[in-house]
Design a protein around this motif. Structure first.
Motif, PDB file in Angstrom:
ATOM      1  N   THR A 125      -9.605   1.799  24.834  1.00 18.48           N
ATOM      2  CA  THR A 125     -10.676   1.732  25.828  1.00 18.48           C
ATOM      3  C   THR A 125     -11.839   2.601  25.394  1.00 18.48           C
ATOM      4  O   THR A 125     -11.669   3.783  25.097  1.00 18.48           O
ATOM      5  CB  THR A 125     -10.167   2.206  27.199  1.00 18.48           C
ATOM      6  N   GLY A 126     -13.026   2.013  25.369  1.00 19.85           N
ATOM      7  CA  GLY A 126     -14.216   2.757  24.983  1.00 19.85           C
ATOM      8  C   GLY A 126     -15.274   2.735  26.072  1.00 19.85           C
ATOM      9  O   GLY A 126     -15.414   1.761  26.808  1.00 19.85           O
ATOM     10  N   ILE A 127     -16.000   3.835  26.156  1.00 21.84           N
ATOM     11  CA  ILE A 127     -17.158   3.945  27.044  1.00 21.84           C
ATOM     12  C   ILE A 127     -18.357   4.293  26.177  1.00 21.84           C
ATOM     13  O   ILE A 127     -18.286   5.206  25.343  1.00 21.84           O
ATOM     14  CB  ILE A 127     -16.948   5.028  28.116  1.00 21.84           C
ATOM     15  N   VAL A 128     -19.450   3.568  26.364  1.00 20.18           N
ATOM     16  CA  VAL A 128     -20.682   3.839  25.616  1.00 20.18           C
ATOM     17  C   VAL A 128     -21.793   4.188  26.602  1.00 20.18           C
ATOM     18  O   VAL A 128     -22.106   3.408  27.504  1.00 20.18           O
ATOM     19  CB  VAL A 128     -21.105   2.629  24.761  1.00 20.18           C
ATOM     20  N   LEU A 129     -22.372   5.371  26.417  1.00 19.86           N
ATOM     21  CA  LEU A 129     -23.482   5.838  27.233  1.00 19.86           C
ATOM     22  C   LEU A 129     -24.778   5.632  26.458  1.00 19.86           C
ATOM     23  O   LEU A 129     -24.858   5.994  25.280  1.00 19.86           O
ATOM     24  CB  LEU A 129     -23.344   7.330  27.548  1.00 19.86           C
ATOM     25  N   PHE A 130     -25.793   5.082  27.103  1.00 16.61           N
ATOM     26  CA  PHE A 130     -27.085   4.914  26.443  1.00 16.61           C
ATOM     27  C   PHE A 130     -27.961   6.133  26.683  1.00 16.61           C
ATOM     28  O   PHE A 130     -28.269   6.483  27.819  1.00 16.61           O
ATOM     29  CB  PHE A 130     -27.795   3.667  26.958  1.00 16.61           C
ATOM     30  N   LEU A 155     -22.943  15.199  28.594  1.00 17.34           N
ATOM     31  CA  LEU A 155     -22.078  14.359  29.415  1.00 17.34           C
ATOM     32  C   LEU A 155     -21.020  13.675  28.556  1.00 17.34           C
ATOM     33  O   LEU A 155     -19.843  13.631  28.923  1.00 17.34           O
ATOM     34  CB  LEU A 155     -22.931  13.321  30.145  1.00 17.34           C
ATOM     35  N   MET A 156     -21.434  13.158  27.415  1.00 19.49           N
ATOM     36  CA  MET A 156     -20.493  12.498  26.508  1.00 19.49           C
ATOM     37  C   MET A 156     -19.369  13.449  26.101  1.00 19.49           C
ATOM     38  O   MET A 156     -18.187  13.095  26.119  1.00 19.49           O
ATOM     39  CB  MET A 156     -21.237  12.022  25.259  1.00 19.49           C
ATOM     40  N   ASN A 157     -19.722  14.664  25.734  1.00 20.82           N
ATOM     41  CA  ASN A 157     -18.711  15.598  25.248  1.00 20.82           C
ATOM     42  C   ASN A 157     -17.685  15.950  26.320  1.00 20.82           C
ATOM     43  O   ASN A 157     -16.476  15.951  26.073  1.00 20.82           O
ATOM     44  CB  ASN A 157     -19.388  16.875  24.738  1.00 20.82           C
ATOM     45  N   THR A 158     -18.162  16.248  27.518  1.00 21.25           N
ATOM     46  CA  THR A 158     -17.209  16.625  28.561  1.00 21.25           C
ATOM     47  C   THR A 158     -16.341  15.449  28.990  1.00 21.25           C
ATOM     48  O   THR A 158     -15.138  15.597  29.237  1.00 21.25           O
ATOM     49  CB  THR A 158     -17.931  17.250  29.769  1.00 21.25           C
ATOM     50  N   LEU A 159     -16.921  14.248  29.035  1.00 27.56           N
ATOM     51  CA  LEU A 159     -16.132  13.082  29.411  1.00 27.56           C
ATOM     52  C   LEU A 159     -15.104  12.728  28.348  1.00 27.56           C
ATOM     53  O   LEU A 159     -13.977  12.344  28.666  1.00 27.56           O
ATOM     54  CB  LEU A 159     -17.052  11.886  29.670  1.00 27.56           C
ATOM     55  N   LEU A 161     -13.562  14.726  26.491  1.00 27.15           N
ATOM     56  CA  LEU A 161     -12.460  15.685  26.630  1.00 27.15           C
ATOM     57  C   LEU A 161     -11.621  15.373  27.864  1.00 27.15           C
ATOM     58  O   LEU A 161     -10.391  15.295  27.800  1.00 27.15           O
ATOM     59  CB  LEU A 161     -13.034  17.096  26.732  1.00 27.15           C
ATOM     60  N   GLU A 162     -12.271  15.157  29.009  1.00 27.01           N
ATOM     61  CA  GLU A 162     -11.540  14.954  30.253  1.00 27.01           C
ATOM     62  C   GLU A 162     -10.820  13.614  30.329  1.00 27.01           C
ATOM     63  O   GLU A 162      -9.768  13.506  30.958  1.00 27.01           O
ATOM     64  CB  GLU A 162     -12.496  15.060  31.442  1.00 27.01           C
ATOM     65  N   LEU A 163     -11.380  12.595  29.696  1.00 27.09           N
ATOM     66  CA  LEU A 163     -10.831  11.244  29.842  1.00 27.09           C
ATOM     67  C   LEU A 163      -9.889  10.844  28.718  1.00 27.09           C
ATOM     68  O   LEU A 163      -9.309   9.758  28.778  1.00 27.09           O
ATOM     69  CB  LEU A 163     -11.965  10.221  29.932  1.00 27.09           C
ATOM     70  N   ALA A 164      -9.764  11.653  27.683  1.00 30.79           N
ATOM     71  CA  ALA A 164      -8.891  11.287  26.556  1.00 30.79           C
ATOM     72  C   ALA A 164      -7.519  10.857  27.086  1.00 30.79           C
ATOM     73  O   ALA A 164      -7.011  11.423  28.043  1.00 30.79           O
ATOM     74  CB  ALA A 164      -8.748  12.472  25.612  1.00 30.79           C
ATOM     75  N   PRO A 165      -6.945   9.770  26.499  1.00 29.38           N
ATOM     76  CA  PRO A 165      -7.293   9.125  25.232  1.00 29.38           C
ATOM     77  C   PRO A 165      -8.419   8.099  25.296  1.00 29.38           C
ATOM     78  O   PRO A 165      -8.762   7.510  24.267  1.00 29.38           O
ATOM     79  CB  PRO A 165      -5.992   8.435  24.833  1.00 29.38           C
ATOM     80  N   ILE A 166      -8.981   7.831  26.482  1.00 27.16           N
ATOM     81  CA  ILE A 166     -10.163   6.971  26.534  1.00 27.16           C
ATOM     82  C   ILE A 166     -11.254   7.618  25.687  1.00 27.16           C
ATOM     83  O   ILE A 166     -11.454   8.833  25.719  1.00 27.16           O
ATOM     84  CB  ILE A 166     -10.642   6.791  27.985  1.00 27.16           C
ATOM     85  N   ARG A 167     -11.961   6.805  24.913  1.00 26.27           N
ATOM     86  CA  ARG A 167     -13.008   7.306  24.035  1.00 26.27           C
ATOM     87  C   ARG A 167     -14.376   7.174  24.698  1.00 26.27           C
ATOM     88  O   ARG A 167     -14.657   6.174  25.349  1.00 26.27           O
ATOM     89  CB  ARG A 167     -13.011   6.529  22.708  1.00 26.27           C
ATOM     90  N   ALA A 223     -16.607  11.064  21.176  1.00 27.44           N
ATOM     91  CA  ALA A 223     -17.513  12.209  21.247  1.00 27.44           C
ATOM     92  C   ALA A 223     -18.527  12.172  20.111  1.00 27.44           C
ATOM     93  O   ALA A 223     -18.871  13.192  19.524  1.00 27.44           O
ATOM     94  CB  ALA A 223     -16.739  13.520  21.246  1.00 27.44           C
ATOM     95  N   HIS A 224     -19.024  10.978  19.808  1.00 25.17           N
ATOM     96  CA  HIS A 224     -19.982  10.815  18.713  1.00 25.17           C
ATOM     97  C   HIS A 224     -21.293  10.260  19.250  1.00 25.17           C
ATOM     98  O   HIS A 224     -21.306   9.276  19.985  1.00 25.17           O
ATOM     99  CB  HIS A 224     -19.423   9.864  17.652  1.00 25.17           C
ATOM    100  N   SER A 225     -22.412  10.879  18.848  1.00 21.10           N
ATOM    101  CA  SER A 225     -23.747  10.381  19.180  1.00 21.10           C
ATOM    102  C   SER A 225     -24.304   9.656  17.969  1.00 21.10           C
ATOM    103  O   SER A 225     -24.415  10.238  16.882  1.00 21.10           O
ATOM    104  CB  SER A 225     -24.680  11.537  19.558  1.00 21.10           C
TER     105      SER A 225
END
Length: 235
Positions: A125-130, A155-159, A161-167, A223-225
């Motif tokens: 499962t992946g989440i992509v933030l624009f 926001l990306m970094n904290t999410l 960490l908190e949502l792992a293993p979701i990326r 956790a990659h930009s």
């Protein structure tokens, strides 16, 4: 056919629509959103039976839980709803700044919060933030936009960490030359930007779609930009 279901927030127009179209072409089902229920339904109908339209306004975070109540389990989430605003420090508009900050930093977060029980807890499962390149390539009037897009990284970094293993990853487009916003600009304006890229070309919507697919589905990336700008900043 992958049989994945991906929610694309802001998927009814522009780059978001191209993302939705590409996902469907690859065999996925897509739920796309617009602020307008009519627009969401019309665009989904145009895309065919693999698409569903939904009305969601991420600038009104208190309404997000109810708006997403009927969303089923999903395998990925693209948060691509954006607005543009020039807001200089000399003519600063609190109202416009508050709207943009709410839309991206609070609205994006609340969408994820509202869907926690339907996001599959897996590294599939992946989440992509624009975000956007204005975070480190500011321009006059970009104070709010640059601040928000910088905040997307936090926001990306904290999410992640908190949502792992979701990326969770972030995508930061530069100037997308064939997007609806830029395609209508005078040729001289676009040529000025093109001349500053090493290859003399601007990023395209296809470039952005490819990058979204990579961040959404590559299980080794979290956790990659990712900047997509044809190397604009190295010239």
């Amino acid at each position: 056919m992958t049989e994945r279901t991906i929610l694309v927030v802001g998927g009814s127009a522009g780059i978001g629509l191209e993302i939705a179209r590409d996902l469907i072409a690859g065999g996925d089902r897509v739920i796309l959103t617009s602020r307008s229920a009519e627009t969401a339904a019309r665009v989904a109908a145009d895309l065919g039976p693999a698409a569903t339209g939904l009305a969601v306004d991420v600038s009104e975070p208190e309404q997000i839980v109810a708006a997403l109540a009927d969303v089923p389990a999903i395998d990925g989430l693209v948060l691509g709803a954006i607005e543009r605003d020039a807001n200089t420090i000399r003519d600063y508009s609190i109202e416009r700044a508050r709207r943009l900050i709410t839309l991206k930093l609070i609205g994006y977060t609340e969408v994820i919060h509202a869907l926690l029980d339907r996001l599959q807890p897996s590294n599939e499962t992946g989440i992509v933030l624009f975000g956007g390149r204005a975070k480190d390539a500011p321009y006059p009037g970009s104070t709010t936009v640059s601040t928000i897009n910088g905040g997307i990284e936090g926001l990306m970094n904290t999410l992640a960490l908190e949502l792992a293993p979701i990326r969770v990853n972030a995508l930061h487009p530069g100037i997308v030359g064939d997007s609806p916003f830029w395609a209508g600009k005078p040729a001289a304006v676009l040529e000025g930007y093109q001349s500053r890229t090493p290859g003399g070309e601007l990023a395209t919507m296809t470039d952005i779609v490819d990058a979204v697919r990579f961040l959404l589905f590559n299980r080794g990336v979290s956790a990659h930009s990712l900047n997509v700008d044809r190397g604009w900043r190295i010239t």
